[in-house]
Design an enzyme around this catalytic site. Structure first.
Site, PDB file in Angstrom:
ATOM      1  N   VAL A 202       0.914  -1.150   0.118  1.00 52.35           N
ATOM      2  CA  VAL A 202      -0.180  -0.042  -0.121  1.00 52.35           C
ATOM      3  C   VAL A 202       0.983   1.324  -0.022  1.00 52.35           C
ATOM      4  O   VAL A 202       1.695   1.342   0.877  1.00 52.35           O
ATOM      5  CB  VAL A 202      -0.708   0.073   1.160  1.00 52.35           C
ATOM      6  CG1 VAL A 202      -1.817   1.287   1.393  1.00 52.35           C
ATOM      7  CG2 VAL A 202      -1.824  -1.159   1.450  1.00 52.35           C
ATOM      8  N   HIS A 203       0.677   2.244  -0.960  1.00 46.01           N
ATOM      9  CA  HIS A 203       1.384   3.241  -0.886  1.00 46.01           C
ATOM     10  C   HIS A 203       0.920   4.473  -1.637  1.00 46.01           C
ATOM     11  O   HIS A 203       1.271   5.629  -1.473  1.00 46.01           O
ATOM     12  CB  HIS A 203       2.711   3.054  -1.604  1.00 46.01           C
ATOM     13  CG  HIS A 203       2.732   2.903  -3.266  1.00 46.01           C
ATOM     14  ND1 HIS A 203       2.349   2.012  -4.005  1.00 46.01           N
ATOM     15  CD2 HIS A 203       2.792   4.044  -4.047  1.00 46.01           C
ATOM     16  CE1 HIS A 203       2.314   2.121  -5.112  1.00 46.01           C
ATOM     17  NE2 HIS A 203       2.740   3.314  -5.531  1.00 46.01           N
ATOM     18  N   ARG A 204      -0.195   4.345  -2.405  1.00 48.33           N
ATOM     19  CA  ARG A 204      -0.834   5.437  -3.131  1.00 48.33           C
ATOM     20  C   ARG A 204      -1.101   6.538  -2.166  1.00 48.33           C
ATOM     21  O   ARG A 204      -1.970   6.187  -1.306  1.00 48.33           O
ATOM     22  CB  ARG A 204      -1.762   4.898  -4.170  1.00 48.33           C
ATOM     23  CG  ARG A 204      -1.100   4.213  -5.387  1.00 48.33           C
ATOM     24  CD  ARG A 204      -2.460   4.069  -6.720  1.00 48.33           C
ATOM     25  NE  ARG A 204      -1.821   3.587  -7.550  1.00 48.33           N
ATOM     26  CZ  ARG A 204      -1.049   4.150  -8.577  1.00 48.33           C
ATOM     27  NH1 ARG A 204      -1.264   5.409  -8.660  1.00 48.33           N
ATOM     28  NH2 ARG A 204      -0.574   3.382  -9.710  1.00 48.33           N
TER      29      ARG A 204
END
Length: 355
Positions: A202-204
């Site tokens: 998860v990074h957006r």
């Protein structure tokens, strides 16, 4: 011929690794790799150069942090200065990051031909900074390399092939070249890992910067970890900081960011993938793993159409349900959807014809 390759983020390092190998077979082209510094963490940057044999950057700009406009503006200034000094015959950009747009804008202002690898992708969500970056980059590029037939169709619908504003090439996806080259070199991360795990990333910003979505993501990951299978999460620095600032409790198996060879191993040994990454959706498919994407849309619509990927609302119970449906299943990838594994050579050949 002198080509300046602009990279700054993990997916670009992987793509550049494949294309740089093809440049080595073209003796009349000198490649100058410029690292903007967008991903500056050693686990997100340096390890890729070491593992994948990417040429040492000719320039490292060390530009990171700040707003999208601030970062892109500083990159634009630095890249313009570098292009004045080195006078490249072509600027090669990858994907849809701030580094991509800055490299393209600097080159366009100086009338340097621009080659865009991964052109024509569309999520049709203008709230995504990546969508803005890819749209603008396509508009000012000289050569557009499409990874899929859908990307080619998108450009046709936008009039690119009719008005001849740029050369449009169906190259296939250079990330297929990369995984075919490096998959046999996969490395187990040097940490203790559970068996039969689900791999998550998860990074957006759309997930990490929205407190409601971030809470739901953490709740969903914790629920999957307790009810379905251990969740292994290589923790992106942005996500780590967002979770800490929100004072949330993440109860999964977190590990530091990993290099490409370790990520391939994690993919190969996982039961399923949950992600908001664009690149990991494809990498999961190439490795024969089902993918759940916690986004409302994806630029890789082909994977949804063949049911290898499923878009998932950021809701804990839904995340658990979707992951339960696919965990442990096998995907039989149709790699021809992404080219023939010789995409990088096609990119280099087309660039060589610019002179």
């Amino acid at each position: 011929m002198k080509v300046a390759t602009i990279v700054g983020a993990r997916p670009q390092f992987i793509k550049a690794a494949a294309v740089s190998r093809a440049f080595l077979d073209q003796s009349d082209i000198e490649e100058l790799v410029v690292h903007t510094g967008q991903h500056f963490d050693a686990g997100m940057s340096d390890i890729f150069f070491r593992e994948l044999g990417i040429p040492k950057p000719a320039a490292y700009l060390d530009i990171n942090g700040g707003s999208h406009g601030d970062m892109t503006g500083r990159m634009l200034i630095a890249l313009e200065e570098y292009f004045y000094k080195t006078a490249p015959d072509c600027v090669l950009v990858y994907g849809d990051t701030n580094s991509t747009l800055a490299g393209a804008l600097a080159a366009a202002k100086m009338h340097i031909p621009i080659a865009h690898v991964e052109a024509g992708l569309r999520s049709f969500n203008m709230r995504m900074p990546e969508e803005v970056n890819r749209l603008l980059t396509d508009q000012i590029s000289s050569i557009l390399f499409c990874p899929t037939q859908q990307a080619l169709l998108n450009l046709e619908k936008e009039g690119f092939t009719a008005d001849g504003r740029a050369k449009v090439v169906y190259s296939g996806d250079v990330m297929l070249d990369a995984i075919q080259t490096f998959s046999s070199l996969a490395l187990k991360p040097s940490v203790e890992l559970p068996q039969d795990f689900l791999l998550a990333t998860v990074h957006r910003a759309e997930n990490t910067d929205d407190l409601v979505k971030l809470r739901n993501l953490v709740e969903g990951l914790n629920l999957i970890h307790s009810e379905l299978a251990p969740v292994v999460l290589p923790l992106h620095p942005r996500t780590r900081n967002a979770i800490k600032d929100a004072n949330l409790s993440l109860e999964v198996e977190t590990i530091d960011p990993v290099g490409y060879l370790e990520m391939i191993w994690l993919l190969q040994n996982s039961g399923a993938v949950l992600t908001d990454s664009g690149g990991l959706q494809k990498e999961a498919y190439f490795c024969g793993k089902p993918c759940i994407t916690v986004r409302d849309e994806t630029e890789w619509v082909e994977l949804v159409q063949v049911r290898a990927n499923r878009l998932c609302p950021v809701e804990a119970e839904t995340m658990l349900s979707y992951c339960t449906d696919v965990f442990g299943q096998k995907v039989n990838p149709r790699l021809d959807m992404f080219g023939d594994g010789r995409c990088s050579a096609k990119v280099v050949h087309a660039i060589s014809q610019l002179q």
